[in-house]
Design an enzyme around this catalytic site. Structure first.
Site, PDB file in Angstrom:
ATOM      1  N   HIS A   1       0.781  -1.243   0.000  1.00  0.00           N
ATOM      2  CA  HIS A   1       0.000   0.000   0.000  1.00  0.00           C
ATOM      3  C   HIS A   1       0.813   1.295   0.000  1.00  0.00           C
ATOM      4  O   HIS A   1       0.252   2.368  -0.179  1.00  0.00           O
ATOM      5  CB  HIS A   1      -0.979   0.039   1.181  1.00  0.00           C
ATOM      6  CG  HIS A   1      -1.699  -1.234   1.440  1.00  0.00           C
ATOM      7  ND1 HIS A   1      -2.442  -1.878   0.478  1.00  0.00           N
ATOM      8  CD2 HIS A   1      -1.787  -2.008   2.549  1.00  0.00           C
ATOM      9  CE1 HIS A   1      -2.968  -2.983   0.989  1.00  0.00           C
ATOM     10  NE2 HIS A   1      -2.576  -3.082   2.241  1.00  0.00           N
TER      11      HIS A   1
ATOM     12  N   ASP B   1       3.593  -8.531   0.954  1.00  0.00           N
ATOM     13  CA  ASP B   1       3.934  -9.422   2.062  1.00  0.00           C
ATOM     14  C   ASP B   1       2.814 -10.375   2.450  1.00  0.00           C
ATOM     15  O   ASP B   1       3.083 -11.498   2.886  1.00  0.00           O
ATOM     16  CB  ASP B   1       4.428  -8.626   3.261  1.00  0.00           C
ATOM     17  CG  ASP B   1       3.425  -7.579   3.765  1.00  0.00           C
ATOM     18  OD1 ASP B   1       2.300  -7.498   3.237  1.00  0.00           O
ATOM     19  OD2 ASP B   1       3.795  -6.823   4.687  1.00  0.00           O
TER      20      ASP B   1
END
Length: 491
Positions: free
Chosen positions: A80, A236
């Site tokens: 993000h 991740d």
């Protein structure tokens, strides 16, 4: 030999894995976060590169023989974040991170402008995503946006430094909230709603695709072969899932890092925006996932240790376990130190320690922090269960998984058996090595991504599970009672 590099929020981790998928060596380098204003969370992209070179240098020095056999590199990283580069490929400003809440008004604006965004991208706009941050930058830093030529996610900036190539993967592209999840391509409708040019975005590749090769300068500096390939990698969340073998329908795992994710793999795209569950593309082709994204995790434990003046978190955890009576702490902790996404979508949410008395001690506070994260997972689990079946056994990885005491609390709060897998601490970096291997060898993902051996099973404590079910009600009630005051305390 395969190298995985994970650009985390608190550190960069690097791992060497051999042909039999055994972890040969690991290294890490710390990172710091800047919070120049309320709700802001930033890092200097150059700090990631410095940390990568530190971790890589340690592996090269201490494991020279294994290092010389590296065939491919995989990347993982915090999702993000927004990195904007100018014409010369230089960052125009610090990166705005996943736990930055400044773009709350822009997220609301984007949801009004494009009501279908939750169905297209997999979840409604929230402040931490890249899309509303780009709108915020256009309003508040128009000169930066005028000069911007490329937007990258954190790990993709490291890729650019390694290869000179611009690329991202489907998971990180989903996490930017700019991807059409069903079509696995950038969404023209969202791009237009954000007021940016499509040319600002890098190519979006499948995680096991080759995204480039180490430049000659980097290969020489790192002592690796010219032409060493770099896989697209994964955000991740997906990389951690690939590490744990959560790649088929219903496979689930929890990533307990600085932030926390509760992840379920799916074989079809099935958005559930009404529940604030994230439905994104997986790091493997023809795979998706649903996820409860929690902005707070092991980072809250680090905060508590600092608050209590304790530099050794391991010792604090040992003392807390020794003092544990088998019952919940009398203190209740709302862990929203960085706001929260699932299930609240509230960047203004704050941490709360409730029930303090003159006799409250450090171990009771520490236990409350551990329980607060576990209860926030249990809170989110209820919403995940409305989107599809969850298994009774769930893997857990990330730095927080090192504490079996904490895992016991989580297992009891969720009513699920928690699995500690071999190499679970390596987490996303290990998943990145699997993607690097597929990119280098062309093997089928199923052959490369099995579930690792289970090192330990931690079953729920029935009495503790019953107590946590009651405490979850109090946890939710406390949030509802204090949440109207959060925005006031931000002013």
């Amino acid at each position: 030999m395969f190298l995985g590099i994970d650009i985390g929020t608190s550190s960069v981790k690097a791992v060497l894995v051999d042909e039999r998928q055994r972890i040969v060596a690991t290294a890490s380098a710390p990172l710091a976060i800047s919070r120049p204003r309320d709700l802001w969370s930033e890092q200097n992209p150059e700090d990631w590169w410095v940390a990568v070179e530190q971790a890589v240098g340690q592996l090269r020095r201490e494991w020279a023989t294994a290092w010389s056999g590296v065939r491919a590199v995989g990347l993982s990283g915090q999702m993000h974040g927004v990195v904007l580069l100018d014409e010369a490929g230089l960052p125009l400003r610090p990166a705005i991170l996943h736990n930055d809440g400044r773009a709350f008004a822009e997220a609301e604006e984007l949801n009004r402008k494009l009501p279908a965004i939750g169905t297209i991208a997999g979840v409604p706009a929230m402040p931490g995503f890249a899309a509303p941050k780009l709108i915020w930058l256009g309003k508040h830093e128009p000169e930066v946006m005028r000069r911007a030529r490329k937007m990258l996610l954190p790990k993709d900036y490291v890729r650019y430094r390694m290869t000179g190539s611009f690329a991202t993967d489907m998971c990180d592209a989903s996490g930017a909230l700019l991807l059409d999840g069903a079509k696995r391509q950038w969404s023209p409708a969202i791009v237009e709603a954000c007021g940016i040019a499509m040319s600002l975005l890098p190519p979006a590749l499948e995680g096991c695709a080759v995204s480039g090769q180490l430049t000659g300068a980097v290969a020489r500096a790192w002592g690796l072969s010219p032409g060493t390939i770099v896989a697209a990698g994964a955000g991740d969340a997906a990389a951690g899932a690939i590490a744990s073998g959560a790649v088929n329908e219903g496979d689930a795992f929890i990533s307990l890092g600085t932030a926390t994710q509760y992840f379920v793999a799916r074989e079809a795209y099935n958005p559930a925006p009404q529940h604030l569950i994230h439905s994104f593309c997986h790091g493997l082709p023809e795979r998706w996932f649903q996820m409860a994204a929690l902005l707070n995790g092991a980072g809250a434990l680090s905060w508590a240790a600092g608050l209590l003046g304790r530099s050794d978190i391991g010792t604090l955890l040992d003392e807390t376990e020794q003092a544990f009576t088998g019952s919940p702490s009398p203190v209740l902790f709302l862990p929203y130190l960085s706001g929260e996404r699932t299930p609240h979508n509230n960047p203004h949410a704050k941490g709360v320690l409730f029930g303090l008395t003159a006799s409250t001690g450090p171990t009771q506070v520490t236990q409350a922090v551990l329980e607060g994260i576990a209860l926030s997972l249990a809170d989110a689990q209820g919403y995940l269960e409305e989107t599809g079946a969850l298994p009774d056994r769930i893997a857990i990885n990330g730095g927080g998984s090192r504490s079996r005491f904490w895992c016991r609390i989580i297992a009891s709060a969720l009513g699920k058996t928690v699995l500690l897998q071999d190499g679970s601490e390596a987490g996303p970096a290990f998943g990145a090595t699997r993607l690097a291997r597929i990119a280098a060898t062309g093997e089928e993902p199923a052959a490369v991504c099995p579930k690792p051996p289970v090192e330990a099973e931690i079953v729920p404590d029935p009495a503790l599970a019953e107590a946590y079910a009651a405490k979850l009600t109090a946890f939710r009630t406390l949030y509802q009672a204090v949440s109207p005051h959060f925005r006031l305390s931000s002013n």
